[in-house]
Design an enzyme around this catalytic site. Structure first.
Site, PDB file in Angstrom:
ATOM      1  N   CYS A   1       0.736  -1.182  -0.034  1.00  0.00           N
ATOM      2  CA  CYS A   1       0.047  -0.033  -0.008  1.00  0.00           C
ATOM      3  C   CYS A   1       0.875   1.327  -0.061  1.00  0.00           C
ATOM      4  CB  CYS A   1      -0.888  -0.099   1.259  1.00  0.00           C
ATOM      5  SG  CYS A   1      -0.084   0.156   2.796  1.00  0.00           S
TER       6      CYS A   1
ATOM      7  N   SER B   1       4.772   9.604  16.641  1.00  0.00           N
ATOM      8  CA  SER B   1       4.834  10.325  17.876  1.00  0.00           C
ATOM      9  C   SER B   1       3.603  11.037  18.271  1.00  0.00           C
ATOM     10  CB  SER B   1       6.014  11.323  17.806  1.00  0.00           C
ATOM     11  OG  SER B   1       5.874  12.271  16.875  1.00  0.00           O
TER      12      SER B   1
ATOM     13  N   GLU C   1     -15.058 -20.194  -5.534  1.00  0.00           N
ATOM     14  CA  GLU C   1     -16.070 -18.932  -5.555  1.00  0.00           C
ATOM     15  C   GLU C   1     -17.423 -18.963  -5.323  1.00  0.00           C
ATOM     16  OE1 GLU C   1     -15.140 -16.834  -9.775  1.00  0.00           O
ATOM     17  OE2 GLU C   1     -15.403 -18.600  -9.833  1.00  0.00           O
TER      18      GLU C   1
ATOM     19  N   ARG D   1     -15.453   6.115  19.918  1.00  0.00           N
ATOM     20  CA  ARG D   1     -15.024   6.205  18.587  1.00  0.00           C
ATOM     21  C   ARG D   1     -15.977   5.318  17.791  1.00  0.00           C
ATOM     22  NH1 ARG D   1     -10.716   3.791  15.127  1.00  0.00           N
ATOM     23  NH2 ARG D   1      -9.505   5.384  15.174  1.00  0.00           N
TER      24      ARG D   1
ATOM     25  N   CYS E   1       1.347 -11.664   1.970  1.00  0.00           N
ATOM     26  CA  CYS E   1       1.056 -11.013   3.297  1.00  0.00           C
ATOM     27  C   CYS E   1       1.814 -11.845   4.372  1.00  0.00           C
ATOM     28  CB  CYS E   1      -0.167 -10.775   3.673  1.00  0.00           C
ATOM     29  SG  CYS E   1      -1.202 -12.263   4.266  1.00  0.00           S
TER      30      CYS E   1
ATOM     31  N   ASP F   1      -7.548  11.067  16.889  1.00  0.00           N
ATOM     32  CA  ASP F   1      -8.236  10.756  18.114  1.00  0.00           C
ATOM     33  C   ASP F   1      -7.399  11.307  19.211  1.00  0.00           C
ATOM     34  OD1 ASP F   1     -10.126   8.402  17.845  1.00  0.00           O
ATOM     35  OD2 ASP F   1      -8.791   8.284  16.024  1.00  0.00           O
TER      36      ASP F   1
ATOM     37  N   CYS G   1      -2.014 -17.020  -1.039  1.00  0.00           N
ATOM     38  CA  CYS G   1      -1.179 -16.396  -2.139  1.00  0.00           C
ATOM     39  C   CYS G   1       0.093 -16.313  -1.403  1.00  0.00           C
ATOM     40  CB  CYS G   1      -1.664 -15.165  -2.675  1.00  0.00           C
ATOM     41  SG  CYS G   1      -1.274 -13.716  -1.788  1.00  0.00           S
TER      42      CYS G   1
END
Length: 1368
Positions: A49, A356, A1299, A440, A122, A372, A119
């Site tokens: 990402c 930080s 699937e 939150r 990850c 936050d 796969c």
């Protein structure tokens, strides 16, 4: 000490996996991942990402403290960590944790054995995250764990991977592998694995687990680094400087120097995590690292509070707030603990470890980051210290946030959190307490997602002496992240509440006042929802204090901080029997029931996936891991941001140095045809020719020396558009219909109507006319983005390495584009880091663009798309508009259904013309009596949509269930009974599916349906849920049972098996390994089929088989790996090859047995070589008419709980039974079922893929696009694979699993709808209408928190309070 010299130059010294690196010339904007991937052999660190949002690039960073003689270990995101900031540190990648040469670590072996890698892209990040958790836990002074375990707890083990994304597995097996290390794990809770069999004792299980010794768990910090530690290094490279000041004086002098030099561009660095959100295209001239300044690293506690330095990481601040403090009083301690708990939901651990406290607050102040931290600190009256030049001033956090953006020469030094305690007013004999809570609402419970709104409230309350109620003495109410510049204090509400006796009417007035305070700015998404959240949070905070005097008095004695008070006695009524407890955000469990078979040994056995261990150790090679050939260039696409426009020219923004940029390739450079994809279904151009057809259309290809330079050039490109004399673009299916813009579906792909619609409608007692549904898109989110490497070869040939589901199609397209004969092109695919259909057609233009650039420039060219570009160009799942008319009897039996479906195909046909056929395969899953349909494939000026896992079928599953729900709602009867009555009989199945219905015995859905009701306790739980909903106002539950009937097609597939001289076997198949276990099943089939030669040693053949990469010149006619059946067809192709080889070997064996009693496999093969027996066979499996298509059956029950205050949906439990025929490998099929289901969960509940008004994708990264994480999967996830025995027309009686289970995720959506129905029923009762007749409503897909909350009533609290006041 105050000066920093410009002339001094140090080297950057650090270690990677114990190996020393010393660099003297480093560009300070170089990230750690760039160095690791391009300048070391350690390729396990994956870029997915580039934002710190996925965990694929996580490494362990170790720092040595010479004063304490201690090593501190923590994970960081290497895509955000700047290389210069790791000076003196030791880096451990997953190769350093364990590998095939030095031995695998227990983590890697357990992940493989728990079937937790598909796969595999990850997996290295998962391993490092878990390794870090083990290292940290085993350093604690907790009691010694049992042998073979660590000091980790089960909760910590699961939490270790909460920031890591996986798109394949569904997380359950990964969580189990993690939990297997936990000291407090119950071995019975660990899921299916290859180590032990069901029913074995814990002792046996532990013995079989790969051993782990917690005493040598820690990472090894190299001794040589300890001797080379020095703070304050100044690194100088061409035009850049990196400073590491060790005092405030040095920092002041650097900032002053910058001022004197006309403000050269300067960047203050601590963790650099902010660049994950605020992308920086260009580097800075000077970098100042604040990590060595003691004043910025302080953590000081005293009687009046705690001071935290601005450079202290969020993780260290959490630790400081939770540690015991001699000065702290009871209530202050609870406040700090709750702040720390909330901080654990900021980003993920590997971001909190380097980000930080000061950096977060400065981003909030300067750039309006939805923090936050700012909100929760604002509520407790935090102070900040700011240094400007020599001057230090103290401001309240509120003043700091409201002042103009902090000046570049000002530095935030520290924050101070006051320790507040309540006071006892002796004179009035009232007892006062401090009440504090943070809130939150975000798409993911555990964090790693920005909130829609956050809040924190601190109040001092007193119990009146006569116990008539509670008085609120004073309060501090903070709100943030709701579409405002910064977090705010709700001063008007604070003033209104101060000194008031809390009653329902006071609470109502406060809420009315709050509605006028929390108003999101224009342009904020879901503004009404965010405002309603503020109301919900204030209500949740204050409502326990508005109670009957007796109840308040008893709670008061127990202390407000007891669970009943903090859990809200009204909202979370104490009802243990009904399980009404605050749900933990983690701790998943599951039960897996599988049936393995030894009939075709080793086929049918649950052996671990081939290559899982090397995936876990990072040694598995993906396309971008292939070392760059010398002289290699890198490419990036320039794409259109306009939907329909003439391209007049391309220029580049000022600031881009053309150094490193080699060429700009466009349509005029194509020697052959302008094709980016070619097939019988239609062509797609590689580049826009004069006119760009959609936003995201490829315009040109920048080629540069590095991927970073290519990406930078592409992002700074300015395209000059001209729209004169062009028709307006078509941006919706409605416009496409108005302008008759359609793709023609070939007759052979047109499905048939079923029955007589008019007759069916005439038989109906009731009708629903022209109801509408809409469905949006979904992005593939494969962990590895699109990638290719093209290398020119001799004699005008080219080799292309592509991450691709259909190398053959890429081969044809490249040859056509380059104007070459096909034998000059070779496409190679070894493995794919996730595909899901997105690496089929969509990968071909990427490979072709690389090949074209390499061919033209006569140099190797590679590309690795950044996530943003990938998301903009991907297209994704097909959006649709559906209009339906349905007739039905009073008992719910449907007699006729008519569907008008408009499919948005985008600008090019891709494979969209197959969609009607795919949809009908699932639309026919119920007996509709008669089914009539008109499906139009619309051509629009949007990116072309492509096949995505269960293309058309997942949309069809939603359509069918929405219609069933609508019928039940119209008749006010139980929806499950409507499903029941419309399930197919064998006769109706035969009518709807013709010959694909097969034999009666193969129709297993009715038995699955009944078995699931029993195994999931469906009817009992339905009654329990009714009781739960009666007892709970603010949480509602729903349950749903849904079936799937899924038609699949089997395609021709080639295979080739060769036996080498030593008896080892090499296999090639047309199918590509995407993580679906295709290679594993093929290996099993090869071992079984060759064992039929019946000689000694054949039971060990599995270990002798290697499946090799797809190579389009070695094995032709490979076709496309898609549609769930490529594994079985590849297996059958291999079996045909093996049959030929067995026949050849048997004749030889019989001759040899005349001379010897027995013969071993190796001897037989050697003799075959000496006798010139052909030991290579190839085949093309072509399915017969009776086996080319078949039906898959399954069913799921899902139970959810929704929070009416926030709209949050929690999937409490899912039970699936799925018929795999006779599974080729139950472990692999189990992984496919769970992974597909969770991907479906994403589609139905979480994943929004919106565009702007021009059709340009705006959810283009992990910040805005949310796939499921380990905290969003079902809390209890039970899967049973039904082994339904023999199917004559199947490959060894097996059936597909890739699937069909995805469509079962609609059960969660239906269960959510059931829970919402209960909430709406309750809401109507509060308005005074007792005779509730059900109103029909549509729950959109995905059913996000705002969508759920809106249907439950954005003003439900106000309605409830008015109703309560009316009652009184």
């Amino acid at each position: 000490m105050g000066e920093v010299t410009e002339t001094r130059k140090d080297s950057l010294v650090f270690a990677v996996n114990g190996q020393r690196f010393e660099l003297s010339n480093v560009d300070p904007c170089t990230t750690l991942i760039e160095f690791l991937r391009y300048q070391t052999p350690f390729k396990s660190v994956k870029l997915s990402c580039g934002e710190g949002g996925c965990g694929a690039c996580v490494v362990l960073l170790s720092k040595y403290d010479p004063v304490l003689d201690q090593v501190e270990d923590f994970t960081v995101s290497s895509c955000l960590t700047l290389l210069c900031s790791v000076n003196g540190c030791s880096i451990t990648t997953v190769e350093g944790v364990g590998n095939s040469k030095d031995g695998f670590h227990a983590i890697q072996e357990r992940l493989a054995g728990f079937h937790a890698s598909q796969c595999g892209f990850c997996t290295p990040g998962m391993c490092v995250s878990l390794f870090s958790a083990l290292v940290s836990a085993d350093k604690t002074n907790r009691p010694e764990p049992r042998h073979g375990f660590s000091k980790l707890t089960v909760a910590e083990a699961e939490k270790a991977i909460s920031g890591n994304l996986c798109r394949c597995t569904g997380y359950r097996p990964i969580a189990d592998a993690c939990k297997s290390f936990a000291a407090d794990v119950d071995m019975e809770d660990l899921g299916f694995n290859s180590f032990w069999k069901k029913g074995e004792s814990d002792e046996v299980k532990l013995r079989r687990l790969p051993s782990y010794n917690h005493t040598n768990a820690s990472s090894k910090f190299p001794e040589f680094l300890k001797k080379e530690l020095k703070a304050g290094a100044t690194l100088v490279s061409e035009g850049y400087r990196w400073y590491s000041p060790v005092s405030l004086e040095q920092l002041q002098s650097l900032l002053q120097m910058n001022e004197d030099n006309d403000g050269t561009s300067i960047k203050i660095v601590i963790g650099n995590t902010g660049t994950g959100y605020y992308k920086e295209l260009l580097g800075y001239e000077r970098y100042i690292d604040l990590k060595y300044i003691p004043e910025l690293l302080i953590i000081r506690k005293d009687q009046i509070g705690i001071e935290i330095g601005a450079a202290v990481t969020i993780s260290k601040a959490i630790k400081a707030l939770t540690e015991e403090n001699e000065y702290e009083f009871h209530q202050g301690k609870i406040v700090f603990k709750k702040i720390a708990d909330h901080m654990e939901k900021i980003a993920s651990a590997f971001i909190r470890n380097s980000g930080s406290v000061g950096g977060n607050l400065v981003m909030a102040q300067r750039k309006q980051f939805p923090s936050d931290l700012a909100t929760i600190l604002l509520s407790v009256g935090t102070w900040v210290n700011i240094m400007t030049g020599q001057k230090v001033e103290q401001l309240s956090l509120e003043e700091f946030l409201e002042m103009p953006p902090l000046h570049s020469k000002s530095v935030l030094l520290s924050i101070r959190l006051p320790c507040r305690e309540s006071t006892k007013d002796i004179s009035s004999a009232t007892d006062t307490k401090l009440v504090f809570e943070t809130y939150r609402a975000a798409p993911r419970p555990l964090g790693n997602a920005l909130p829609y709104l956050n809040a924190a409230f601190l109040a001092e309350v007193s119990l009146c002496s006569n116990s008539t109620g509670v008085t609120l003495n004073n309060c501090q109410l903070a709100f943030g992240a709701f579409g405002t510049k910064h977090s705010i204090r709700a001063r008007k509400i604070e003033e209104f509440l101060t000194g008031k006796l809390l009653t329902v009417s006071v609470l109502y007035e406060a809420i009315k006042l709050l509605e006028t305070t929390i108003i999101p700015e224009d342009g904020t998404l879901n503004p009404a929802y965010r405002s309603s959240l503020a109301v919900g949070f204030l209500f949740e905070f204050l409502s326990p204090l508005v109670d009957t005097p007796a109840k308040i008095s008893s709670c008061w004695l127990d202390g407000y901080n007891s669970p009943e008070w903090f859990m809200d006695s009204k909202i979370k009524q104490n009802n243990d029997q009904l399980g009404e407890i605050k749900l933990p955000t983690l701790l998943s469990s599951g039960r897996q029931v599988i049936h393995s078979s030894k009939e075709y040994h080793p086929v049918g056995e649950p052996i671990p996936k081939t290559g899982a261990a090397i995936q876990a150790s990072g040694e598995a090679v993906y396309v971008d891991d292939i070392p760059s050939p010398s002289n290699c260039l890198h490419g990036a696409f320039i794409y259109s941001t306009e939907p329909l426009a003439r391209v007049k020219g391309i220029s580049f923004k000022a600031g881009l140095s053309r150094d490193g940029v080699t060429a700009l390739i466009s349509v005029k450079d194509i020697p052959g045809e302008n094709v980016g994809f070619t097939s019988i279904l239609g062509d797609e151009p590689l580049y826009a020719d004069e006119v760009t057809q959609c936003a995201g259309d490829r315009i040109a290809f920048v080629v540069a020396d590095t991927q970073k330079q290519a990406d930078l050039a592409a992002s700074l490109a300015v395209v000059d558009y001209d729209k004169e004399n062009l028709e307006p673009p078509i941006l919706s299916v409605e416009e496409a219909v108005a302008r008759c813009s359609f793709f023609e579906v070939p007759p052979f792909l047109c499905p048939e109507q079923v029955g007589d619609f008019s007759k069916g409608m005439a038989e109906a007692d009731h009708q629903i006319l022209s109801a509408e549904l809409k469905l949006g898109s979904q992005y593939y989110f494969y962990m590895e983005t699109q990638t290719a490497l093209a290398v020119p070869d001799e004699d005008n040939c080219i080799i292309v390495y592509s991450s691709n589901q259909c190398p053959e199609f890429a081969h044809d397209t490249i040859a056509k584009c380059l104007g070459l004969p096909a034998h000059n092109v070779r496409v190679i695919t070894r493995r794919v880091g996730g595909g899901f259909g997105g690496k089929a057609i969509k990968s071909i233009p990427v490979a072709t663009a690389c090949a074209l650039a390499a061919y033209k420039l006569k140099r190797p060219v590679r590309i690795y798309l950044n996530r943003k570009t990938d998301m903009i160009m991907a297209g994704g799942r097909h959006p649709m508009k559906i209009t339906y008319t349905v007739g039905f009897k009073s008992n719910g039996k449907i007699t006729a259904l008519k569907l008008d479906i408009l499919i948005d195909a985008g600008i090019y046909s891709d494979v969209s013309v197959i969609m009607p056929q795919h949809m009908l395969g699932t639309l026919r899953k119920y007996d509709w009596g008669a089914l009539s349909f008109d499906i139009k494939v619309c051509k629009t000026n949007l990116p072309s949509r492509s096949a995505m896992r269960a293309p058309g079928e997942v949309q069809a599953s939603f359509i069918t269930e929405a219609i069933i729900e609508h019928v039940a709602s119209t008749l006010s009867i139980e929806v499950d009974s409507v499903r029941n009555i419309n399930l197919h009989t064998y006769n109706s199945l035969d009518l709807f599916y013709k010959s694909n219905a097969e034999e009666l015995l193969e129709y297993t859905l009715p038995s699955i349906w009944d078995k699931l009701a029993s195994s999931s306790s469906f009817y009992h739980r339905t009654e329990m849920i009714k009781e739960f909903n009666r007892s709970n106002k603010w949480r509602k539950r729903g349950i749903s049972r849904v079936p799937t009937v899924h038609e699949v097609l089997v395609r021709p597939t080639p295979g080739k098996v060769s036996i080498l001289k030593d008896g080892s076997i090499v296999v090639e198949v047309g199918g590509v390994e995407l993580g679906q276990g295709l290679w594993t099943k093929v290996k099993q089939m090869t071992a079984y089929a060759l064992s039929l030669v019946q000689c000694g040693g054949t039971e060990e053949l599995l270990e002798k088989v290697r499946v090799i990469q797809a190579d389009t010149l070695s094995l032709i006619q490979g076709g496309m790996t898609a549609g769930s059946t490529t594994s079985e067809s590849s297996c059958e192709a291999v079996r045909l090859c093996c049959n030929v080889l067995v026949e050849r070997l048997t004749a030889l064996k019989e001759r040899l047995l005349e001379q010897m009693r027995s013969i071993e496999w190796e001897t037989l093969i050697l003799q075959a070589y000496l006798s010139s027996v052909n030991l290579s066979a190839s085949s093309l499996f072509i399915p017969g008419i009776s086996s080319a298509a078949y039906l898959n059956y399954g069913a799921a029950v899902s139970e959810v709980e929704i929070n009416l205050l926030t709209g949050e949906t929690t999937t409490l439990r899912t039970d699936i039974i799925y018929d795999c025929g006779q599974s080729l490998n139950p472990a692999v099929d189990l992984g496919q079922i769970e992974g597909a289901y969770v991907q479906g969960l994403g589609f139905f509940m979480l994943e929004e893929y919106p565009t702007n008004s021009d059709g340009l994708v705006i959810a283009n990264g992990t910040w805005t696009y949310k796939i499921p994480t380990v905290d969003t999967i079902p809390k209890q996830f039970n899967v049973e694979i039904l082994n339904s025995g023999h199917h004559q027309n199947r490959v060894l009686s097996s059936k597909a699993s890739g699937e069909p289970p995805l469509t079962l995720a609609v059960s969660v959506h239906c269960a959510t709808r059931a829970a919402i129905r209960e909430a709406r029923k309750q809401l109507v009762s509060w308005t005074g209408q007792n005779d509730w007749s059900e109103s029909t409503f549509q729950l959109e897909v995905p059913a996000t928190m705002p969508a759920v909350k809106e249907l439950c009533g954005l003003d439900s609290i106000q309605t409830f309070l008015q109703w309560t006041m009316g009652k009184k």
